[in-house]
Design a protein around this motif. Structure first.
Motif, PDB file in Angstrom:
ATOM      1  N   LYS A  39      11.475  -2.177  -6.784  1.00 26.27           N
ATOM      2  CA  LYS A  39      12.679  -2.984  -6.553  1.00 26.27           C
ATOM      3  C   LYS A  39      12.316  -4.402  -6.134  1.00 26.27           C
ATOM      4  N   SER A  40      11.315  -4.541  -5.264  1.00 25.44           N
ATOM      5  CA  SER A  40      10.911  -5.865  -4.789  1.00 25.44           C
ATOM      6  C   SER A  40      10.366  -6.723  -5.914  1.00 25.44           C
ATOM      7  N   LEU A  41       9.589  -6.109  -6.798  1.00 22.87           N
ATOM      8  CA  LEU A  41       9.024  -6.851  -7.926  1.00 22.87           C
ATOM      9  C   LEU A  41      10.026  -7.016  -9.061  1.00 22.87           C
ATOM     10  N   GLY A  42      10.955  -6.058  -9.184  1.00 19.55           N
ATOM     11  CA  GLY A  42      11.868  -6.050 -10.321  1.00 19.55           C
ATOM     12  C   GLY A  42      11.171  -5.629 -11.600  1.00 19.55           C
ATOM     13  N   LEU A  43      10.011  -4.997 -11.448  1.00 23.66           N
ATOM     14  CA  LEU A  43       9.183  -4.614 -12.598  1.00 23.66           C
ATOM     15  C   LEU A  43       8.667  -3.183 -12.386  1.00 23.66           C
ATOM     16  N   PRO A  44       9.460  -2.169 -12.747  1.00 22.21           N
ATOM     17  CA  PRO A  44       9.068  -0.790 -12.449  1.00 22.21           C
ATOM     18  C   PRO A  44       7.735  -0.348 -13.053  1.00 22.21           C
ATOM     19  N   ILE A  45       7.485  -0.671 -14.284  1.00 19.53           N
ATOM     20  CA  ILE A  45       6.236  -0.230 -14.920  1.00 19.53           C
ATOM     21  C   ILE A  45       5.044  -0.942 -14.278  1.00 19.53           C
ATOM     22  N   THR A  46       5.197  -2.210 -13.979  1.00 19.58           N
ATOM     23  CA  THR A  46       4.137  -2.945 -13.285  1.00 19.58           C
ATOM     24  C   THR A  46       3.891  -2.339 -11.906  1.00 19.58           C
ATOM     25  N   ALA A  47       4.959  -1.965 -11.215  1.00 18.92           N
ATOM     26  CA  ALA A  47       4.811  -1.321  -9.906  1.00 18.92           C
ATOM     27  C   ALA A  47       4.048  -0.002 -10.037  1.00 18.92           C
ATOM     28  N   GLY A  48       4.350   0.760 -11.077  1.00 17.11           N
ATOM     29  CA  GLY A  48       3.621   2.009 -11.311  1.00 17.11           C
ATOM     30  C   GLY A  48       2.148   1.757 -11.573  1.00 17.11           C
ATOM     31  N   LEU A  49       1.852   0.737 -12.344  1.00 17.65           N
ATOM     32  CA  LEU A  49       0.461   0.390 -12.622  1.00 17.65           C
ATOM     33  C   LEU A  49      -0.255  -0.058 -11.347  1.00 17.65           C
ATOM     34  N   ILE A  50       0.423  -0.840 -10.524  1.00 21.74           N
ATOM     35  CA  ILE A  50      -0.169  -1.270  -9.249  1.00 21.74           C
ATOM     36  C   ILE A  50      -0.467  -0.042  -8.381  1.00 21.74           C
ATOM     37  N   THR A  51       0.458   0.903  -8.336  1.00 17.89           N
ATOM     38  CA  THR A  51       0.247   2.134  -7.569  1.00 17.89           C
ATOM     39  C   THR A  51      -1.004   2.860  -8.037  1.00 17.89           C
ATOM     40  N   LEU A  52      -1.161   2.984  -9.349  1.00 16.25           N
ATOM     41  CA  LEU A  52      -2.344   3.666  -9.884  1.00 16.25           C
ATOM     42  C   LEU A  52      -3.625   2.873  -9.619  1.00 16.25           C
ATOM     43  N   LEU A  53      -3.548   1.549  -9.673  1.00 16.36           N
ATOM     44  CA  LEU A  53      -4.723   0.724  -9.386  1.00 16.36           C
ATOM     45  C   LEU A  53      -5.138   0.838  -7.915  1.00 16.36           C
ATOM     46  N   VAL A  54      -4.155   0.869  -7.019  1.00 18.04           N
ATOM     47  CA  VAL A  54      -4.461   1.049  -5.595  1.00 18.04           C
ATOM     48  C   VAL A  54      -5.090   2.430  -5.379  1.00 18.04           C
ATOM     49  N   SER A  55      -4.541   3.445  -6.037  1.00 15.79           N
ATOM     50  CA  SER A  55      -5.113   4.794  -5.945  1.00 15.79           C
ATOM     51  C   SER A  55      -6.555   4.818  -6.448  1.00 15.79           C
ATOM     52  N   THR A  56      -6.798   4.171  -7.581  1.00 21.58           N
ATOM     53  CA  THR A  56      -8.143   4.117  -8.149  1.00 21.58           C
ATOM     54  C   THR A  56      -9.103   3.407  -7.203  1.00 21.58           C
ATOM     55  N   ALA A  57      -8.673   2.281  -6.645  1.00 20.02           N
ATOM     56  CA  ALA A  57      -9.525   1.543  -5.701  1.00 20.02           C
ATOM     57  C   ALA A  57      -9.825   2.384  -4.458  1.00 20.02           C
ATOM     58  N   ALA A  58      -8.811   3.099  -3.954  1.00 19.91           N
ATOM     59  CA  ALA A  58      -9.020   3.938  -2.765  1.00 19.91           C
ATOM     60  C   ALA A  58     -10.021   5.059  -3.050  1.00 19.91           C
ATOM     61  N   LEU A  59      -9.899   5.692  -4.213  1.00 19.12           N
ATOM     62  CA  LEU A  59     -10.858   6.746  -4.584  1.00 19.12           C
ATOM     63  C   LEU A  59     -12.261   6.176  -4.770  1.00 19.12           C
ATOM     64  N   LEU A  60     -12.351   5.015  -5.385  1.00 15.64           N
ATOM     65  CA  LEU A  60     -13.647   4.377  -5.608  1.00 15.64           C
ATOM     66  C   LEU A  60     -14.319   4.025  -4.280  1.00 15.64           C
ATOM     67  N   ILE A  61     -13.591   3.359  -3.414  1.00 18.17           N
ATOM     68  CA  ILE A  61     -14.158   2.957  -2.120  1.00 18.17           C
ATOM     69  C   ILE A  61     -14.487   4.186  -1.270  1.00 18.17           C
ATOM     70  N   GLY A  62     -13.565   5.143  -1.220  1.00 17.12           N
ATOM     71  CA  GLY A  62     -13.804   6.359  -0.446  1.00 17.12           C
ATOM     72  C   GLY A  62     -14.985   7.153  -0.981  1.00 17.12           C
ATOM     73  N   GLY A  63     -15.053   7.296  -2.299  1.00 11.16           N
ATOM     74  CA  GLY A  63     -16.173   8.022  -2.916  1.00 11.16           C
ATOM     75  C   GLY A  63     -17.509   7.363  -2.653  1.00 11.16           C
ATOM     76  N   LEU A  64     -17.548   6.043  -2.724  1.00  7.28           N
ATOM     77  CA  LEU A  64     -18.780   5.313  -2.420  1.00  7.28           C
ATOM     78  C   LEU A  64     -19.140   5.440  -0.940  1.00  7.28           C
ATOM     79  N   ALA A  65     -18.129   5.359  -0.085  1.00  4.76           N
ATOM     80  CA  ALA A  65     -18.376   5.401   1.367  1.00  4.76           C
ATOM     81  C   ALA A  65     -18.960   6.737   1.814  1.00  4.76           C
ATOM     82  N   ILE A  66     -18.520   7.819   1.202  1.00  7.46           N
ATOM     83  CA  ILE A  66     -19.030   9.134   1.631  1.00  7.46           C
ATOM     84  C   ILE A  66     -20.128   9.662   0.707  1.00  7.46           C
ATOM     85  N   GLY A  67     -20.527   8.852  -0.259  1.00  8.71           N
ATOM     86  CA  GLY A  67     -21.630   9.239  -1.136  1.00  8.71           C
ATOM     87  C   GLY A  67     -21.309  10.359  -2.104  1.00  8.71           C
TER      88      GLY A  67
END
Length: 147
Positions: free
Chosen positions: A27-55
């Motif tokens: 709603k804030s962006l007014g771009l639902p598909i872009t918001a969904g993509l951002i959500t998936l990118l944040v998820s991917t970054a969190a998994l990447l950083i977490g996976g690297l951090a715990i080896g």
């Protein structure tokens, strides 16, 4: 094992909060598909950083990739479906109805998955009590949605 139950409880809390967060982003962006993509990118970054951090982040071998059943690769599509439902349906039907439907349908389908041992789950027969539990959940969600 206690850790796994704790993790599952936290996932349940996240499952209740995340639709509101994703819908607000949309709603804030007014771009639902872009918001969904951002959500998936944040998820991917969190998994990447977490996976690297715990080896625990490793590149699979070609043999490991070849051993994966074809249907196991489709989980990402189901994640997109869930995010789209969060973006479009949850703001319209409300948090309680949305989550109630998601969880209840998930339980009903999981009884089938367990009963037949589909998508990698061990066989766990659909007993009368499990089916009754799903029926009661359906009645509960109907009450939440109607009132």
């Amino acid at each position: 094992m206690l850790f796994l139950y704790g993790l599952t409880i936290l996932a349940g809390i996240a499952n209740a909060i995340q639709p509101g967060q994703n819908a607000t982003l949309s709603k804030s962006l007014g771009l639902p598909i872009t918001a969904g993509l951002i959500t998936l990118l944040v998820s991917t970054a969190a998994l990447l950083i977490g996976g690297l951090a715990i080896g625990k982040l490793e590149v699979p071998s070609g043999q490991q990739l070849a051993a994966v059943p074809w249907w196991a690769w489709l989980g990402g599509f189901l994640s997109v479906l869930l995010i789209l439902a969060q973006l479009y349906a949850s703001p319209a039907i409300g948090a309680a109805s949305f989550l109630g439907i998601i969880v209840t349908v998930g339980v009903a389908v999981s009884i089938l998955l367990d009963h037949y041992g589909w998508v990698g789950f061990p066989v766990h027969p659909a007993s009368l009590w499990r089916i009754l539990g799903a029926v009661l959940m359906t009645a509960g969600v109907a009450l939440v949605a109607l009132f």
